[in-house]
Design a protein around this motif. Structure first.
Motif, mmCIF file in Angstrom:
data_model
loop_
_atom_site.group_PDB
_atom_site.id
_atom_site.type_symbol
_atom_site.label_atom_id
_atom_site.label_comp_id
_atom_site.label_asym_id
_atom_site.label_seq_id
_atom_site.Cartn_x
_atom_site.Cartn_y
_atom_site.Cartn_z
ATOM 1 N N ARG A 3 -11.136 5.665 -1.366
ATOM 2 C CA ARG A 3 -11.791 4.713 -1.262
ATOM 3 C C ARG A 3 -10.738 3.692 -1.295
ATOM 4 O O ARG A 3 -9.421 3.319 -2.228
ATOM 5 C CB ARG A 3 -12.659 4.055 -2.525
ATOM 6 C CG ARG A 3 -14.319 4.908 -2.328
ATOM 7 C CD ARG A 3 -14.830 4.652 -2.839
ATOM 8 N NE ARG A 3 -16.103 5.503 -3.270
ATOM 9 C CZ ARG A 3 -16.654 5.633 -2.320
ATOM 10 N NH1 ARG A 3 -16.902 4.660 -1.552
ATOM 11 N NH2 ARG A 3 -17.912 6.946 -2.467
ATOM 12 N N LEU A 4 -10.520 2.354 -0.153
ATOM 13 C CA LEU A 4 -9.566 1.689 -0.129
ATOM 14 C C LEU A 4 -9.906 -0.195 -0.951
ATOM 15 O O LEU A 4 -10.713 -0.311 -0.913
ATOM 16 C CB LEU A 4 -9.192 1.341 0.941
ATOM 17 C CG LEU A 4 -7.516 1.007 1.853
ATOM 18 C CD1 LEU A 4 -7.320 1.391 0.541
ATOM 19 C CD2 LEU A 4 -7.628 0.716 2.490
ATOM 20 N N ASP A 5 -9.767 0.005 -1.795
ATOM 21 C CA ASP A 5 -9.606 -1.274 -2.398
ATOM 22 C C ASP A 5 -8.454 -2.723 -2.351
ATOM 23 O O ASP A 5 -7.285 -2.476 -1.135
ATOM 24 C CB ASP A 5 -9.592 -1.333 -4.182
ATOM 25 C CG ASP A 5 -9.894 -0.051 -4.504
ATOM 26 O OD1 ASP A 5 -10.971 -0.219 -4.834
ATOM 27 O OD2 ASP A 5 -9.124 1.092 -5.564
ATOM 28 N N PRO A 6 -9.780 -3.667 -2.316
ATOM 29 C CA PRO A 6 -8.620 -4.779 -1.952
ATOM 30 C C PRO A 6 -6.927 -4.255 -2.688
ATOM 31 O O PRO A 6 -7.129 -4.367 -3.971
ATOM 32 C CB PRO A 6 -9.251 -5.913 -2.271
ATOM 33 C CG PRO A 6 -10.574 -5.628 -3.180
ATOM 34 C CD PRO A 6 -10.042 -4.206 -3.244
ATOM 35 N N ASP A 16 -0.871 3.922 -1.703
ATOM 36 C CA ASP A 16 -1.597 4.245 -1.885
ATOM 37 C C ASP A 16 -1.323 5.686 0.047
ATOM 38 O O ASP A 16 -1.881 6.357 0.144
ATOM 39 C CB ASP A 16 -2.722 3.353 -0.359
ATOM 40 C CG ASP A 16 -3.313 2.646 -1.835
ATOM 41 O OD1 ASP A 16 -3.994 3.008 -2.151
ATOM 42 O OD2 ASP A 16 -2.954 1.865 -0.656
ATOM 43 N N ILE A 66 -9.758 -4.576 5.215
ATOM 44 C CA ILE A 66 -9.412 -4.307 4.362
ATOM 45 C C ILE A 66 -7.572 -3.915 4.603
ATOM 46 O O ILE A 66 -7.035 -3.655 4.000
ATOM 47 C CB ILE A 66 -9.571 -3.577 3.573
ATOM 48 C CG1 ILE A 66 -9.425 -3.773 2.014
ATOM 49 C CG2 ILE A 66 -9.950 -1.772 3.883
ATOM 50 C CD1 ILE A 66 -10.305 -3.318 0.964
ATOM 51 N N ARG A 120 0.914 -1.157 -0.117
ATOM 52 C CA ARG A 120 -0.449 -0.013 0.065
ATOM 53 C C ARG A 120 0.733 1.141 0.176
ATOM 54 O O ARG A 120 -0.140 2.476 0.197
ATOM 55 C CB ARG A 120 -1.398 0.492 1.312
ATOM 56 C CG ARG A 120 -2.389 -1.181 0.831
ATOM 57 C CD ARG A 120 -2.677 -0.378 1.530
ATOM 58 N NE ARG A 120 -3.853 -2.049 1.318
ATOM 59 C CZ ARG A 120 -5.183 -1.949 0.392
ATOM 60 N NH1 ARG A 120 -5.454 -1.167 -0.230
ATOM 61 N NH2 ARG A 120 -6.141 -3.397 0.445
ATOM 62 N N LYS A 171 -7.734 -0.290 6.691
ATOM 63 C CA LYS A 171 -7.553 1.129 6.665
ATOM 64 C C LYS A 171 -7.045 1.325 8.157
ATOM 65 O O LYS A 171 -6.313 2.726 8.034
ATOM 66 C CB LYS A 171 -8.873 1.831 6.992
ATOM 67 C CG LYS A 171 -9.876 1.224 5.818
ATOM 68 C CD LYS A 171 -12.095 1.285 6.324
ATOM 69 C CE LYS A 171 -12.383 0.950 7.228
ATOM 70 N NZ LYS A 171 -12.125 -1.059 7.055
ATOM 71 N N GLY A 180 -13.515 1.947 3.367
ATOM 72 C CA GLY A 180 -13.610 0.098 2.809
ATOM 73 C C GLY A 180 -13.847 -1.000 3.766
ATOM 74 O O GLY A 180 -14.559 0.082 4.972
ATOM 75 N N GLY A 235 -4.010 -5.814 -5.181
ATOM 76 C CA GLY A 235 -3.809 -6.156 -6.584
ATOM 77 C C GLY A 235 -3.258 -7.924 -6.465
ATOM 78 O O GLY A 235 -2.869 -8.819 -5.154
#
Length: 178
Positions: free
Chosen positions: A155-158, A21, A44, A18, A46, A40, A160
């Protein structure tokens, strides 16, 4: 001073996948955002991302970097007191606790407010805190936006999955924790 209040927790494992991020959230705050909400689902990452961002922030936080965990709260009425305690601000008399917090912020200060989703009704008070403390920046973690003016939702995505045979961040995290 940075010695009062509740400091940002440290973690005893590797921070994986991350770093971009962290850079993006830091840039949001350095460009003038006063509230970055990391959004999220539960689990996940955060909280960890918020802490890593705070610990790597380039802008000097002379007033300190603090951590307020809202998870144990049962009422949105407790949010102000929890933030005050995290910052080492003690309420006296009948003065509104968030007014005291705002008055205590005299230098650039960053507060992580973790697990906001279940006390979302206190959003307007948080908006007033930001308005009353120009040197204060916040990183909130939540499962839903706080709905505060000026809020920057991230927004936090899973993590990759692998592409072209390279090891993905998700796999790297799995191996690191195994």
């Amino acid at each position: 001073s940075a010695t009062r209040g509740r400091p940002v927790p440290s973690f005893h494992n590797t921070f994986v996948g991350r770093s971009s991020d962290v850079t993006e959230i830091s840039q949001l705050l350095e460009s003038g955002a006063r509230l970055a909400t990391l959004l999220g689902p539960g689990g996940i990452g955060k909280t960890r991302l918020a802490c890593e961002t705070a610990l790597s922030f380039d802008k000097p936080m002379i007033g300190g970097v603090y951590f307020a965990d809202l998870a144990p709260l049962v009422s949105s009425d407790q949010v102000g007191q929890t933030i005050a305690e995290a910052m080492g601000v003690h309420a006296e008399g009948s003065v509104d606790v968030l007014t005291l917090v705002a008055e205590s912020v005299t230098a650039p200060t960053l507060v992580i407010i973790d697990n906001y989703e279940h006390v979302i009704e206190s959003g307007p008070a948080l908006g007033e805190l930001i308005a009353g403390a120009p040197s204060l920046s916040l990183i909130a973690t939540s499962r839903q936006p706080l709905g505060i003016r000026g809020e920057q939702v991230y927004r936090l995505d899973p993590l990759g999955v692998s592409v072209n045979g390279s090891v993905s961040a998700a796999v790297e995290l799995f191996y690191d924790r195994a």
